[in-house]
Design a protein around this motif. Structure first.
Motif, mmCIF file in Angstrom:
data_model
loop_
_atom_site.group_PDB
_atom_site.id
_atom_site.type_symbol
_atom_site.label_atom_id
_atom_site.label_comp_id
_atom_site.label_asym_id
_atom_site.label_seq_id
_atom_site.Cartn_x
_atom_site.Cartn_y
_atom_site.Cartn_z
ATOM 1 N N ALA A 174 0.839 -1.209 0.000
ATOM 2 C CA ALA A 174 0.000 0.000 0.000
ATOM 3 C C ALA A 174 0.873 1.257 0.000
ATOM 4 C CB ALA A 174 -0.942 -0.015 1.202
ATOM 5 N N ASP A 175 1.980 1.222 0.767
ATOM 6 C CA ASP A 175 2.878 2.388 0.814
ATOM 7 C C ASP A 175 3.418 2.727 -0.570
ATOM 8 O OD1 ASP A 175 2.537 2.618 3.491
ATOM 9 O OD2 ASP A 175 4.412 1.594 4.045
ATOM 10 N N ILE A 228 2.031 2.253 -3.389
ATOM 11 C CA ILE A 228 0.984 2.880 -4.205
ATOM 12 C C ILE A 228 0.696 4.315 -3.753
ATOM 13 C CG2 ILE A 228 -1.469 2.736 -4.864
ATOM 14 C CD1 ILE A 228 -0.904 -0.366 -4.798
ATOM 15 N N HIS A 229 0.722 4.523 -2.414
ATOM 16 C CA HIS A 229 0.577 5.898 -1.931
ATOM 17 C C HIS A 229 1.717 6.759 -2.459
ATOM 18 C CE1 HIS A 229 -2.875 5.691 0.650
ATOM 19 N NE2 HIS A 229 -2.429 4.588 1.220
ATOM 20 N N HIS A 230 2.894 6.166 -2.556
ATOM 21 C CA HIS A 230 4.075 6.885 -3.005
ATOM 22 C C HIS A 230 3.977 7.232 -4.500
ATOM 23 C CE1 HIS A 230 8.243 8.109 -3.105
ATOM 24 N NE2 HIS A 230 8.440 7.325 -4.143
ATOM 25 N N ASN A 231 3.490 6.288 -5.299
ATOM 26 C CA ASN A 231 3.356 6.531 -6.733
ATOM 27 C C ASN A 231 2.158 5.753 -7.282
ATOM 28 O OD1 ASN A 231 3.572 6.833 -9.473
ATOM 29 N ND2 ASN A 231 5.805 6.617 -9.515
ATOM 30 N N HIS A 232 1.043 6.457 -7.427
ATOM 31 C CA HIS A 232 -0.184 5.757 -7.832
ATOM 32 C C HIS A 232 -0.133 5.250 -9.270
ATOM 33 C CE1 HIS A 232 -0.951 9.681 -9.606
ATOM 34 N NE2 HIS A 232 -1.829 9.071 -10.382
ATOM 35 N N LEU A 237 -0.292 1.536 -10.172
ATOM 36 C CA LEU A 237 -1.510 0.714 -10.150
ATOM 37 C C LEU A 237 -1.678 -0.208 -11.360
ATOM 38 C CD1 LEU A 237 -4.254 2.965 -8.536
ATOM 39 C CD2 LEU A 237 -3.515 0.710 -7.763
ATOM 40 N N LEU A 250 -6.236 -4.799 -6.107
ATOM 41 C CA LEU A 250 -6.373 -4.094 -4.832
ATOM 42 C C LEU A 250 -7.168 -4.950 -3.837
ATOM 43 C CD1 LEU A 250 -7.147 -0.465 -6.055
ATOM 44 C CD2 LEU A 250 -4.969 -1.409 -5.298
ATOM 45 N N ASP A 306 -2.755 -5.459 4.656
ATOM 46 C CA ASP A 306 -1.460 -4.947 5.110
ATOM 47 C C ASP A 306 -0.275 -5.759 4.587
ATOM 48 O OD1 ASP A 306 -2.399 -2.804 6.598
ATOM 49 O OD2 ASP A 306 -2.912 -4.109 8.293
#
Ligand code: FE2
Ligand code: FE2
Length: 235
Positions: free
Chosen positions: A2-3, A5-9, A12, A22, A26
């Motif tokens: 998840a981190d 993807i938060h960093h670079n969507h 995806l 998705l 965790d």
């Protein structure tokens, strides 16, 4: 995961193509790869190439097998043809329907994109019908040490490096199309639709750059090393 993807969507669609969807909670990258039976080295090579990290310092390409890389590249082609190209087309059509610029200028954008599309299709066809099957043949010959004279002739007459040299740049035309939209279409009060077309083009360009990088920086060096070894075995 998840981190990441938060960093670079933009990762995806990349992880989707490798078979990760998705909803993974965790879990970290290692455990998702294990669960989905994705080779971790392969996963890291693709992600690092996407993030434009220097993969040659961090990865041993020989540890990755050719088939998942080829499957990934084919899934990317499919994604362009089924998703991204229609998305750009829809947005161009919406722009045409709702704008007040004259017909000639519409046609310029539309025709330009049509030309681009056929170039892209030719490119994809060549790779899927000729280059990727060759890559798989080389990989199989290399791992089984079992190959015929024909393959050796093919290595000598049309090695992967000659494909790399001719590997046409399918991104530059997109740059020209973006410039038509940015510089030359007349001003309009509502720039939303124009921006929508541009956003889709930037997204496509970014993804294509990544795709070509994997072809040039992963596939080509991997096959090239194997070709040399196969030629040495034959001697
Ligand atoms: Fe390709
Ligand atoms: Fe390509």
């Amino acid at each position: 995961m998840a981190d990441a993807i938060h960093h670079n969507h933009l990762l995806l669609p990349v992880i989707n193509r490798m078979g990760i969807q998705l909803g993974f909670g965790d879990q970290n990258i290692e455990s998702i790869c294990m669960e989905k039976e994705i080779d971790l080295d392969f996963f890291l090579v693709i992600i690092n190439a996407f993030l434009d990290h220097d993969i040659h310092n961090t990865m041993k390409l020989q540890t990755v097998s050719a088939e998942p890389v080829v499957d990934y590249l084919k899934a990317t082609h499919q994604y362009y043809i089924e998703r991204m190209i229609p998305e750009v087309e829809n947005r161009i059509n919406a722009l045409i329907q709702h704008s007040v610029i004259d017909q000639k200028q519409f046609l310029l954008v539309k025709n330009f994109f049509e030309e681009y599309k056929s170039e892209l299709y030719i490119h994809v066809k060549l790779e899927e019908e000729s280059i990727y099957p060759y890559v798989v043949d080389i990989f199989n010959a290399h791992s089984s040490r079992n190959f015929d004279k024909e393959l050796i002739e093919r290595i000598k007459s049309y090695p992967i490096d000659s494909y790399a040299e001719e590997h046409s740049d399918i991104e530059s035309k997109l740059y020209d199309l973006k410039n038509i939209l940015i510089k030359y279409l007349p001003e309009s009060k509502d720039s939303f639709l124009k921006n929508q077309v541009l956003n889709a083009l930037f997204k496509l360009e970014n993804d294509l750059n990544d795709h070509s990088r994997i072809e040039n920086m992963v596939l080509v060096p991997m096959v090239s090393e194997m070709e040399v070894e196969l030629l040495n075995i034959k001697q």
